[in-house]
Design a protein around this motif. Sequence first.
Motif, PDB file in Angstrom:
ATOM      1  N   GLU B 530       0.829  -1.211   0.000  1.00 50.91           N
ATOM      2  CA  GLU B 530       0.000   0.000   0.000  1.00 50.91           C
ATOM      3  C   GLU B 530       0.861   1.258   0.000  1.00 50.91           C
ATOM      4  O   GLU B 530       0.574   2.220  -0.712  1.00 50.91           O
ATOM      5  CB  GLU B 530      -0.927   0.005   1.224  1.00 50.91           C
ATOM      6  N   LEU B 531       1.931   1.252   0.810  1.00 52.39           N
ATOM      7  CA  LEU B 531       2.837   2.410   0.843  1.00 52.39           C
ATOM      8  C   LEU B 531       3.444   2.645  -0.535  1.00 52.39           C
ATOM      9  O   LEU B 531       3.530   3.781  -1.014  1.00 52.39           O
ATOM     10  CB  LEU B 531       3.963   2.185   1.871  1.00 52.39           C
ATOM     11  N   PHE B 532       3.840   1.548  -1.173  1.00 49.81           N
ATOM     12  CA  PHE B 532       4.466   1.663  -2.498  1.00 49.81           C
ATOM     13  C   PHE B 532       3.481   2.244  -3.505  1.00 49.81           C
ATOM     14  O   PHE B 532       3.792   3.207  -4.218  1.00 49.81           O
ATOM     15  CB  PHE B 532       4.950   0.287  -2.956  1.00 49.81           C
ATOM     16  N   LEU B 533       2.269   1.679  -3.547  1.00 49.78           N
ATOM     17  CA  LEU B 533       1.301   2.097  -4.562  1.00 49.78           C
ATOM     18  C   LEU B 533       0.826   3.532  -4.339  1.00 49.78           C
ATOM     19  O   LEU B 533       0.449   4.217  -5.293  1.00 49.78           O
ATOM     20  CB  LEU B 533       0.108   1.135  -4.590  1.00 49.78           C
ATOM     21  N   SER B 534       0.840   3.976  -3.085  1.00 45.32           N
ATOM     22  CA  SER B 534       0.378   5.341  -2.843  1.00 45.32           C
ATOM     23  C   SER B 534       1.540   6.337  -2.877  1.00 45.32           C
ATOM     24  O   SER B 534       1.364   7.508  -2.543  1.00 45.32           O
ATOM     25  CB  SER B 534      -0.347   5.409  -1.500  1.00 45.32           C
ATOM     26  N   GLY B 535       2.726   5.851  -3.263  1.00 42.88           N
ATOM     27  CA  GLY B 535       3.866   6.762  -3.406  1.00 42.88           C
ATOM     28  C   GLY B 535       4.419   7.250  -2.085  1.00 42.88           C
ATOM     29  O   GLY B 535       5.109   8.269  -2.033  1.00 42.88           O
ATOM     30  N   ARG B 536       4.147   6.519  -0.998  1.00 36.98           N
ATOM     31  CA  ARG B 536       4.608   6.980   0.308  1.00 36.98           C
ATOM     32  C   ARG B 536       5.920   6.338   0.756  1.00 36.98           C
ATOM     33  O   ARG B 536       6.332   6.502   1.890  1.00 36.98           O
ATOM     34  CB  ARG B 536       3.507   6.746   1.361  1.00 36.98           C
ATOM     35  N   LEU B 537       6.577   5.601  -0.157  1.00 40.71           N
ATOM     36  CA  LEU B 537       7.911   5.083   0.163  1.00 40.71           C
ATOM     37  C   LEU B 537       8.937   6.035  -0.426  1.00 40.71           C
ATOM     38  O   LEU B 537       8.813   6.453  -1.572  1.00 40.71           O
ATOM     39  CB  LEU B 537       8.113   3.701  -0.464  1.00 40.71           C
TER      40      LEU B 537
END
Lengths: 98, 556
Positions: B530-537
């Motif tokens: 989820e972090l990856f897909l929402s650009g939060r990494l």
Amino acid sequence: MSAASAPMSPDALRRWLIERVAAYLGLPPADIDPTVKLRTYGLDSVHALGLCVDVEETVGVLVEPTMPWDHPTIDDMTAHLADLLPEDRTVQAPPDPE
Amino acid sequence: MTDFVTHVRNRISDDREFVFVRDDGGTDRLTFTELDRRARATAVWLAAHGLTDEPVLLLYPAGLDFTVAFLGCLYARVPAIPAPLPDVGAPHANRVRTLMRDAGARLVLTDHAHASGLSNLSARVPDTAPADPDAWAPPAMSAGTLAYLQYTSGSTSDPRGVEVSHGNLLHNLELFRLLARRPLRRLAGWLPHYHDMGLVGLQLQALHAGADLVFMSPGAFVARPVRWLELITRYGADWTVSPDFGYAWCTRRITDEQLAGLDLSTLAMAISGAEPIRAATLAAFERRFAPAGFRPATWNPGYGLAECTLMVTCVPQGQGVTVRRFDPAALERHRAVPAPEGTPLVACGPVSGLDLRIVDPDGLRPLADGEIGEIWVCGPSVALGYRGRPAETRATFHAGFHSGDGRWLRTGDLGFLLDGQLYVTGRIKDVIIVNGRNLYPQDLEEAAARANPAAGRSAAFGVRRHDGGEHVVLVQEMRRGQPGDLGEAADRIMDRVTREFGIPLSLLLVPRGAVRQTTSGKLRRRHMRELFLSGRLTPLHAELEPAVNDLLETVA
């Protein structure tokens, strides 16, 4: 593969490999940089095996199924295949891409 | 009739046969009568060696020897474990030993060509020459008797064997039979026999239906996919099965000259399953092979898993393909919102012969049509459990809202029901499926650790690209002050994983502590996804496949 007979130079080999790889990946040939590892573009083991069969049928040399990992760029593969081809060997040129 | 052996033996005939087309083009054939005779001889040999009810590992190349050995095990009440032939080398042999330990198997059977290569596993070739097939006496079997163990779930280090009973097999194959309007005559395919779709969907289906099976090795198919369609053409097959990737590979590889020699007009059923089905694959195959007589009404998209023997739902013959489009951002948030330009999803058929419900995976409450949740299944196809794992078996195979609710299987897959059909949208279990093959994140993470032992934790997960294909993303922690260039470290990890698994991947190198765990130390892969897909990494370094880059740009 019904094209006129002509020797395949390293340049022709490189162009042909780019066409084949681009077709597998569904990318325009211009997007393939011959110095970049093909896994970067999403090449997988199924594409790799297909490419080895293409090499066998069109270039006329048998290659290991691991060739695309052992020689991971278009330039590496071109050099590898050029080494495998006898110098005076005349091979059929591949058909022009559609 | 309650056991598979009795059912199959009622269909023995000299008119029906298994035909294996070897990689060199030659054929090996056995009639059902001869298959039965050899299976009885094998069963006599197994019983004489005291193997009744003892699991046995079958390491065979594609071909008829496997069919004989597997059927012999069924006849002898020996639970067979079909597994891929390991490559030469110690790590591969260890992998096989892990599997044997998990199953409690003490014997490996193989063919003459591979016995010496597998001598470190004490592999045996059943010596059936002295065994008298007529000495075979059927052991007591019932619907609840264990038939075989299917090891397609779980990572290499933590394999899980699904226990499939005779009753499971009979029920699931009856569901298959009911899909067709007319009895199946001849099945053709290339799927490996250790894959649930190859074992049940090809080998056992042919035996169950009393139909011919014409098959080839998976390697021959991948090298020259036209050979699969030539099988259909030459033998006039009316039924075939494959994951999406097989159809896509044909469309991409088969030349105009090859196409001219094909006749697919005999096909009545073309099942697609075992991985997400792409609408684009079906459409492109239809276009490409219409001149060879392929009809769009031939498609039978389906959904299933080994824990339910093979099939859960499938579109029956003649119903045709239903494709509907949904808003991609809403799908990520587990809502099915129709959108004319949205992500196309292929319907996987109506619920039939099994009970199915869609459940909120967090609140464990049933969801309404159109709402996305975990797919739960209940019925006689639901397997007995995972071999020797009571806790995992309870959690996966004995779900229910309350006592008396029935024995529900939690599939770990996500989907929704709409207008009487099932749509599969993703999964909450960790497995990633690429080209019909199950990949386990633990195996990918271990390979990454071997490539870079000094690095920290990693988490692997799958994302679905716009074209519907699954793609592996690996998030790898780097220690502070770790020597060397990040680009070189990334290169090493990607080389290793690509070579070992034959898949491309996207890699993000992140600072230590960025790969999240639960307080009990379990990796939170879904959270990382989820972090990856929402650009939060925020990676220190990223190598993204072009299609995954596109995905992130859309989300952002």
